[in-house]
Design a protein around this motif. Sequence first.
Motif, short mmCIF file in Angstrom:
data_model
loop_
_atom_site.label_atom_id
_atom_site.label_comp_id
_atom_site.label_asym_id
_atom_site.label_seq_id
_atom_site.Cartn_x
_atom_site.Cartn_y
_atom_site.Cartn_z
N LEU A 12 -14.76 92.54 33.15
CA LEU A 12 -14.60 93.91 32.67
C LEU A 12 -15.48 94.91 33.43
N PRO A 13 -16.77 94.62 33.66
CA PRO A 13 -17.57 95.58 34.43
C PRO A 13 -17.02 95.82 35.83
N ILE A 14 -16.47 94.78 36.44
CA ILE A 14 -15.89 94.94 37.78
C ILE A 14 -14.67 95.84 37.72
N ALA A 15 -13.81 95.60 36.71
CA ALA A 15 -12.58 96.38 36.59
C ALA A 15 -12.87 97.85 36.33
N THR A 16 -13.81 98.13 35.44
CA THR A 16 -14.06 99.52 35.04
C THR A 16 -14.97 100.27 35.99
N GLN A 17 -15.98 99.61 36.53
CA GLN A 17 -16.97 100.29 37.35
C GLN A 17 -16.62 100.35 38.83
N ILE A 18 -15.95 99.32 39.33
CA ILE A 18 -15.61 99.30 40.76
C ILE A 18 -14.21 99.84 41.00
N TYR A 19 -13.24 99.41 40.17
CA TYR A 19 -11.85 99.82 40.39
C TYR A 19 -11.39 100.91 39.42
N HIS A 20 -12.25 101.33 38.50
CA HIS A 20 -11.98 102.42 37.56
C HIS A 20 -10.69 102.19 36.77
N ILE A 21 -10.50 100.96 36.33
CA ILE A 21 -9.35 100.58 35.52
C ILE A 21 -9.66 100.87 34.06
N ASP A 22 -8.70 101.43 33.35
CA ASP A 22 -8.87 101.72 31.93
C ASP A 22 -9.14 100.42 31.17
N PRO A 23 -10.20 100.35 30.36
CA PRO A 23 -10.51 99.10 29.66
C PRO A 23 -9.41 98.65 28.70
N ILE A 24 -8.65 99.61 28.16
CA ILE A 24 -7.54 99.23 27.27
C ILE A 24 -6.42 98.57 28.07
N HIS A 25 -6.07 99.16 29.20
CA HIS A 25 -5.07 98.56 30.09
C HIS A 25 -5.53 97.17 30.52
N PHE A 26 -6.78 97.05 30.91
CA PHE A 26 -7.33 95.77 31.33
C PHE A 26 -7.22 94.74 30.21
N GLY A 27 -7.56 95.15 28.99
CA GLY A 27 -7.52 94.24 27.86
C GLY A 27 -6.13 93.71 27.56
N VAL A 28 -5.12 94.59 27.65
CA VAL A 28 -3.75 94.16 27.39
C VAL A 28 -3.33 93.09 28.40
N VAL A 29 -3.63 93.33 29.68
CA VAL A 29 -3.25 92.36 30.72
C VAL A 29 -3.99 91.04 30.53
N VAL A 30 -5.27 91.11 30.21
CA VAL A 30 -6.06 89.89 30.01
C VAL A 30 -5.50 89.07 28.85
N VAL A 31 -5.23 89.72 27.72
CA VAL A 31 -4.76 88.99 26.54
C VAL A 31 -3.40 88.35 26.80
N ILE A 32 -2.47 89.08 27.41
CA ILE A 32 -1.14 88.51 27.68
C ILE A 32 -1.24 87.32 28.62
N ASN A 33 -2.10 87.43 29.63
CA ASN A 33 -2.30 86.30 30.54
C ASN A 33 -2.79 85.07 29.81
N LEU A 34 -3.80 85.24 28.98
CA LEU A 34 -4.37 84.10 28.27
C LEU A 34 -3.40 83.53 27.24
N VAL A 35 -2.59 84.39 26.64
CA VAL A 35 -1.57 83.91 25.70
C VAL A 35 -0.50 83.11 26.44
N LEU A 36 -0.12 83.58 27.64
CA LEU A 36 0.85 82.83 28.44
C LEU A 36 0.31 81.45 28.79
N GLY A 37 -1.01 81.35 28.89
CA GLY A 37 -1.61 80.03 29.11
C GLY A 37 -1.34 79.06 27.98
N PHE A 38 -1.08 79.59 26.76
CA PHE A 38 -0.69 78.74 25.63
C PHE A 38 0.59 77.97 25.93
N LEU A 39 1.35 78.48 26.91
CA LEU A 39 2.68 77.93 27.19
C LEU A 39 2.77 77.35 28.60
N SER A 40 1.62 76.98 29.14
CA SER A 40 1.57 76.45 30.51
C SER A 40 0.85 75.11 30.52
#
Length: 421
Positions: free
Chosen positions: A342-370
Amino acid sequence: MITAAAFVAFMLVGVPISLCLCLAGIVFIQASGNPLLYQTLPSQLFGGVDSYGLIAIPLFILIGEIMNGGGITRRIIDLSMAFVGNIKGGLAYVNMLANMLVSSILGSATAQVAIMSQILVPEMVKKGYDKTFAAGLTAYAGMLGPIIPPSIMFVIYSVMAQVPVSDMLVAGIIPGVLLTGLFCLVIALMGFVYKYPRAERMTLRQRIAVVLETAPTLLIPVVIVGSILTGLANATESAAVGAVAAVLVGRYWIKELKFSQLPGMFLRAGLYSAAVLFLVAAAAVFTWILIYAKVPQEVALWVRAAADDPITFMLLLNVVLLIIGTVIDGAPGLIMTVPILLPIATQIYHIDPIHFGVVVVINLVLGFLSPPVGLCFFVASAVTGAKPGKMFIVTLPFFFAACALLVLLSIFPFLSTALVK
């Protein structure tokens, strides 16, 4: 290095992930040669759960318990049948639509897969669907649980990232609807190949009767999501009102819920909540260790060499998180990755933390099915008897659809933040 080795060793011998995090913290303090850090450990544990937003977790879990005991899940499936049950492959669409509606109440992928597998898979098999496909479809539909609000994983992330819980929950609406649409498109395309059967056609009178009987069950998601969207309540308050609504609907409209069942529901919700909240407390210790050891800064140097812009970073993130999600459950995966990335995403690439969180959660949930773990497949297998490996192969098109959504979210951040801004 010693701390990482200790953590892996504890995990390999079967120590619960929350205890692994705490024990790794103790190993780190001992290896650092600074015993004064032991005085900080209890305050870090307490600080991890000292958040108003976390009260929403036991309330959302309680809503799920009340919904199951009050017969609300069955009514939501009947409501879905009234709308899409009679088209080709109707029960497959019913499975997806019902899961989308139930997701707005349960918020847990594994709980949702277990419940819906018991109800929907036998019905689909009876109507001529392959059991492996039916179980696999239900497992993928369970992905919607941690995405469409309420979501326990979003609540955990919001506390870790220090963003409003309500904003995080609302951010999951558009991705959840898009994922449902993509899954329905896959069902339509697969229907041309496998010739899915049609369910019995309902008359207009029957449809109206079903809608009138089951529509009050939608009061629960409407109260939860509507109060957040309109600003009438925050996530915790909406969860409390939703729990009351679930009791009223189950007791006085459906009339299957008995007040004598409530103590048992409170106990089960409390036990599960305690496990989740202790995990969150242990996450605070893990985050503290990472920051003290300057791990995020070291990882940032490597990431900056590999990704020049935010989109490249997000696409690389998808690959890394998907691999992590295949071997680590969703909440522990959040705890291990968010403090670093998260610090890398927000401080270096200026990514919205909410956008980042949605992508992270969906990725980890997809791992439930891999593979190799595929937790949702194992849950569906335990309920239905279908083989997890075959489920993964039969439902590969759904995996690719979920990956396509992740690419879209990575390139177009507004899909996550449109309802929040």
